[in-house]
Each structure stands twice: as C-alpha cells, then as structure tokens.
Enzyme design. Structure first.
Site, PDB file in Angstrom:
ATOM      1  N   GLU A 169      -7.838 -20.370  -3.099  1.00  0.00           N
ATOM      2  CA  GLU A 169      -7.257 -19.354  -2.226  1.00  0.00           C
ATOM      3  C   GLU A 169      -5.926 -19.808  -1.629  1.00  0.00           C
ATOM      4  O   GLU A 169      -5.518 -19.316  -0.568  1.00  0.00           O
ATOM      5  CB  GLU A 169      -8.230 -19.001  -1.106  1.00  0.00           C
ATOM      6  N   HIS A 181     -13.191  -6.561 -18.562  1.00  0.00           N
ATOM      7  CA  HIS A 181     -13.791  -6.001 -17.351  1.00  0.00           C
ATOM      8  C   HIS A 181     -13.019  -4.780 -16.868  1.00  0.00           C
ATOM      9  O   HIS A 181     -12.506  -4.764 -15.752  1.00  0.00           O
ATOM     10  CB  HIS A 181     -13.811  -7.057 -16.243  1.00  0.00           C
TER      11      HIS A 181
END
Length: 545
Positions: free
Chosen positions: A395, A485
């Site tokens: 992150e 996806h």
C-alpha cells in the site's frame, strides 16, 4: 536439464491460457461469426475424447416461471436458493456440459491446447506474446478482444469455476468500502455471506504436506523472494480438494493440478467447481434443469409483462440446431459481466427494454489485473502445480496485490516465477451498441497506473532476490493486455437497486459479476460474487420480488 523448445517455453510462460479466471460464465452473447465447423475428422476426434458433451440437451419449455441465464458463481447460487424456496428453475448455458474422470484427460492441456480449450477460436496469443493454434471448437474458455484489453471468461456448465485457478479471497474492508461506496454493508457480508460462500465452496488453505511437495517448489521460491523484499506472504483459501491433489501426488489418479492444468479445467475433480457443489445441489432438489448449448441472443419484454429470451441451440462444433424464443415470469441474468452487459445494452438500444436507465453499460473494470513475470529463479520439480498458495499486499502507492501463480508446462530450472497482480485502480470502461455492426462494444482506456504500481512492487522483489524482471526479450515483466476478472456493466445501486433488481423492470435481476463496480478490492472476484449473490437472492426470496 530436460530438453525443451524455446517455443514451448515461451508459449507456456505464465499464461498461454487464462490466469485464474474467476468470472461467471458469459452464457449469453451470440456465437462468433463463422463459428460452425462441420469437419468430419474433428467430429470423430472430439466424440472419441469427450462423447458426453454430444448428449442432446434437455429442451427448455416454451414458458417457465424462472429462467437463469448462465451457470457461473452468481447464477448457480441463484438457481439453488430459488429451488430450495420451492420454485422451478431452468438454467440456460451456452457452453457444453463436460464430465469428470480420474484417468481420462477430459479438458485440453494448458501448454499444448486443442479445440477443447477455447470457444470457437483457432489461435490465441496469451501474455507470453507467442501464438498457439488449435481446432475451431466449442471449448471452455472464451477470449474476446476489445480495444486495449482482451477479456477471458468461461463458456461451460459451471462457468468461471471451471477455468479459474481456485483462489477464494475476502477483500479488506477499506478496499471493499472504497469500491461499493456504502451500497453493500461489509460488516453484514463479513458476518454472514462471505462465510456462507466459503463454506459452500469448501475453501481452505494449502496444507503443509502439499506446499512442501515437489510440484510446489515455485510456490516456496515465490514466498522466499517476497520475504527477501520485506513482504509477509499471506496463505490464501483455495477451492482445490487437497485429498484429490494428494491422490495425484501418490499416482492414484491422473496428474492434473500438480502438472499445471487448471485454466482449461481439471479433469479429475481436483478443483471443487460449481458442478460439484451449488449446481449439483440445485439439480438434486428436482426443481432445476440445466440446458447446455443454449446460446441466448437477446432478451425483451412481452406486452403481457412476461420476459422473452431469444436463443439458439447449438452442437459442440457450433452448428445451429434450432432457433426459438421462450418466455418466463422472472429472468435472472447470470451471464457474467460481458454477457449480462451485452444483453442489457442491446435490449435498451433496440427498444426491447427501452426503460433501462443510463447506468446500464457503465462502471466496467478489469479488477486491476496484470500478469507479472520474474525469471532466472530455478525451483525444483518438473512442472509447476496450479493451485495458488499465498499473496502479498503493498500500500505504498496504489494498493497492489500479487498472488503466487504458476507457469504451465515450464520444465525444471527454466526459472520462471509468475504472479497475478491486482490493483485498486478506479479506471472504468463502458459498453455501447454499435448500430452499424449490430454489436455491443466495450470501450476501455487501458490502465497505465496499474502497470506502474505493479511494476514498482515487482522491481522491489527483483532487486532483493537478484533475479530478472520479465523474461527478456520475450515476455514483459507486467502485462495488462488481458483480464480474467471482468466486472461491472450493470452495477448494484445504479443499474439495479441494492439487491440486483433492475431499475424499471420488476422481475428482472442481475446476479453476477456485472453487478460489481469494476473491482473487488485487489482480490479475485469469485468469493465476492458468490457472497453477494447469496445476500441478494436471500433478500429477493424474503421479499417475494
């Protein structure tokens, strides 16, 4: 080191086939032009290999109370729960119904595919950049090319559960909330629906004895490299049946999962796909009938309020057997992000469902997918096993997940280490109807920020481990040319209400990945699609609408 051709190596390096496709089956789009192939030799070949797919599918009634289009994660959940509530359900699936066998090779090999692999194509260039060629036939994976992206999805009874690589991961709440914006409550999902979905799919962590076996040497190298860069690999749940994997390891069934077969299906049942859980239980109620090789062309609404579904029944070679229309009182769209979005966008543009709102066709995303490669990192084992063991999360910039993946067919010491990257990228595309082509088109701008974010993470691992980014000059380090996806196009809370009811059309529902707002928060979508479908159909059944 075993001998192998450069072509074979490159064709198999992390992706001559779909990397973990987890979408629901796109059961609904028309066949590619020229799909039929009345080649008598191919007829004999595939009848000999898989005679079961030639069985005549049951005929769907001219009118039925409930129709479900598709048989992937969301559709399968919907069919089972409606049947348990006492309703008769017909499931329309464009693909064939494939059998299982402990020793026969039912599906195509990942590294050397034939017509069983892909849905009416004769060639495919995967993330390796090297084309492979095969027969035109009704295989299990649909690869559709759009500008800036190639979309991979299931075309088979069981949908994406047949062609994905089994990862079942619940997203972090902060990422889920970022994507859904409060429309769906994470606390409720985490308390009730994620556990229910995980239990039904029998997700579990890879056992230590499997992880430490020879075919998973690449998984141990992957974890070692991640730790060297300061990451802490997290074990992830998988849909694979570890008892069947152990049987493969001991030679009691034909090797499949442990030799990198997954993207075109696992013949021996090692992958606990929907045909072994939701769909099997749905049929066991006696109220659900699955209709393979029923290709839905369009949907609309009759003057009496019933929904109309126009379809073709096809043979495995693509020959059209019949064309007809059927009606239903309630229509559940589970054809996957692409299939469901195509049906809705076409219906609005042609006037078949003119009151669909402006959000239909919007909010499509790739889940931030990209294939990631490192090389010159030899591991033990002749080939790499398919099930994924772990993931890492970074992150420091745009949130990035890398998942331990595999390189199908790569021999010992080839040194290819593959990952599937997923980011929290807010880039979105949209569908539109092209009148001149009589086709629905996906406009997607690409995702350069995803590539940069994933490359930064991969470069940290490369620097810490002394390996090489990509496989120069043949394979890129980060390849975002595809998605396994696809998500969005009929987003929950916008095109539908908060539970998948299509705005303006009572009795019409979206129950699949089209409802997801373009991302599932840096994780594979299968578990979230299943859990959201459980939540939504429960509310629909309770409300009676």
């Amino acid at each position: 080191m075993p001998s192998f051709s450069r072509r074979a190596l490159l064709a198999s390096a992390i992706g001559t086939a779909a990397v973990g496709a987890t979408t629901a089956s796109a059961a609904a789009n028309p066949l590619p032009r020229g799909a039929a192939n009345a080649n008598p030799f191919l007829e004999l070949k595939y009848r000999a290999l898989v005679p079961e797919i030639y069985a005549t599918p049951p005929t769907v009634a001219s009118h039925t109370p409930v129709l479900v289009i598709g048989s992937g994660f969301g559709a399968a959940v919907t069919a089972l729960r409606l049947a348990q509530a006492g309703q008769k359900v017909s499931v329309l699936e464009r693909g064939s119904r494939w059998p299982r066998s402990a020793w026969r090779q039912i599906f195509a090999d990942d590294a050397l595919p034939d017509g069983r692999a892909q849905w009416y194509r004769t060639s495919f260039t995967g993330v390796s950049g090297v084309p492979v060629f095969f027969d035109r036939f009704g295989g299990v994976l649909d690869v559709t090319e759009y500008r800036n992206i190639s979309v991979w999805r299931g075309a088979v009874v069981g949908g994406g559960s047949i062609v994905f690589t089994g990862a079942l991961v619940q997203p972090e709440q902060r990422f889920f909330d970022h994507v859904f914006g409060g429309t769906v409550d994470y606390t409720e999902m985490s308390r009730a629906w994620y556990p229910k979905a995980l239990s039904m799919l029998r997700g579990s962590l890879m056992p230590a004895d499997v992880y430490n076996s020879s075919p998973f040497g690449h998984s141990r190298i992957w974890d070692q490299q991640a730790r060297a860069a300061g990451y802490s690999p997290q074990p992830i749940n998988s849909i694979f049946s570890w008892d069947v994997v152990r049987q493969e390891l001991s030679g009691r069934v034909r090797a499949s999962a442990i030799r990198g077969e997954s993207n075109y299906g696992n013949s021996n049942g090692a992958k606990y796909d929907l045909t072994q859980n939701y769909l099997a239980q749905a049929e066991a109620t006696g109220r659900v009938t699955i209709h393979p090789r029923h290709v839905v062309q369009s949907i609309g609404r009759e003057a009496n309020g019933r929904y109309r579904v126009d379809l073709q029944v096809i043979r495995p070679d693509g020959t059209v057997v019949s064309t007809r229309s059927v009606t239903c009182d309630r229509l559940f769209l589970g054809a996957g992000s692409i299939g469901t979005s195509e049906l809705l966008v076409r219906a609005r543009a042609t006037g078949a469902l003119p009151d669909l709102n402006e959000h239909v066709g919007q909010g499509w995303g790739s889940n931030g997918d990209a294939a990631v490669t490192r090389s010159f990192a030899p591991s033990r084992g002749i080939v790499q096993a398919a099930p994924s063991a772990s993931r890492i999360l970074d992150e420091r910039g745009m949130p990035v997940t890398l998942e331990n993946w595999y390189a199908p067919g790569v021999p010992v010491n080839a040194g290819i280490i593959g990952s599937l990257g997923m980011t929290l990228d807010d880039t979105r595309g949209s569908f539109r109807y092209d009148t001149a082509r009589d086709d629905v088109v996906l406009d997607f701008p690409g995702q350069p920020d995803t590539v940069a974010a994933i490359r930064a993470v991969n470069d940290r691992i490369v620097a810490a481990s002394g390996v090489v980014a990509g496989l120069p000059p043949f394979v890129r380090d980060v390849n975002d040319s595809f998605t396994a996806h696809p998500l969005g196009g009929a987003v929950v809370g916008k095109a539908t209400d908060a539970y998948g009811r299509v705005v303006g059309y009572p009795g019409l529902y979206v129950v699949d990945g089209a409802a997801i707002p373009g991302s599932t928060g840096t994780v594979n979508p299968s578990l979230t699609i299943t859990a959201l479908a459980e939540r939504n159909i429960d509310a629909i059944i309770r409300a009676g609408r």
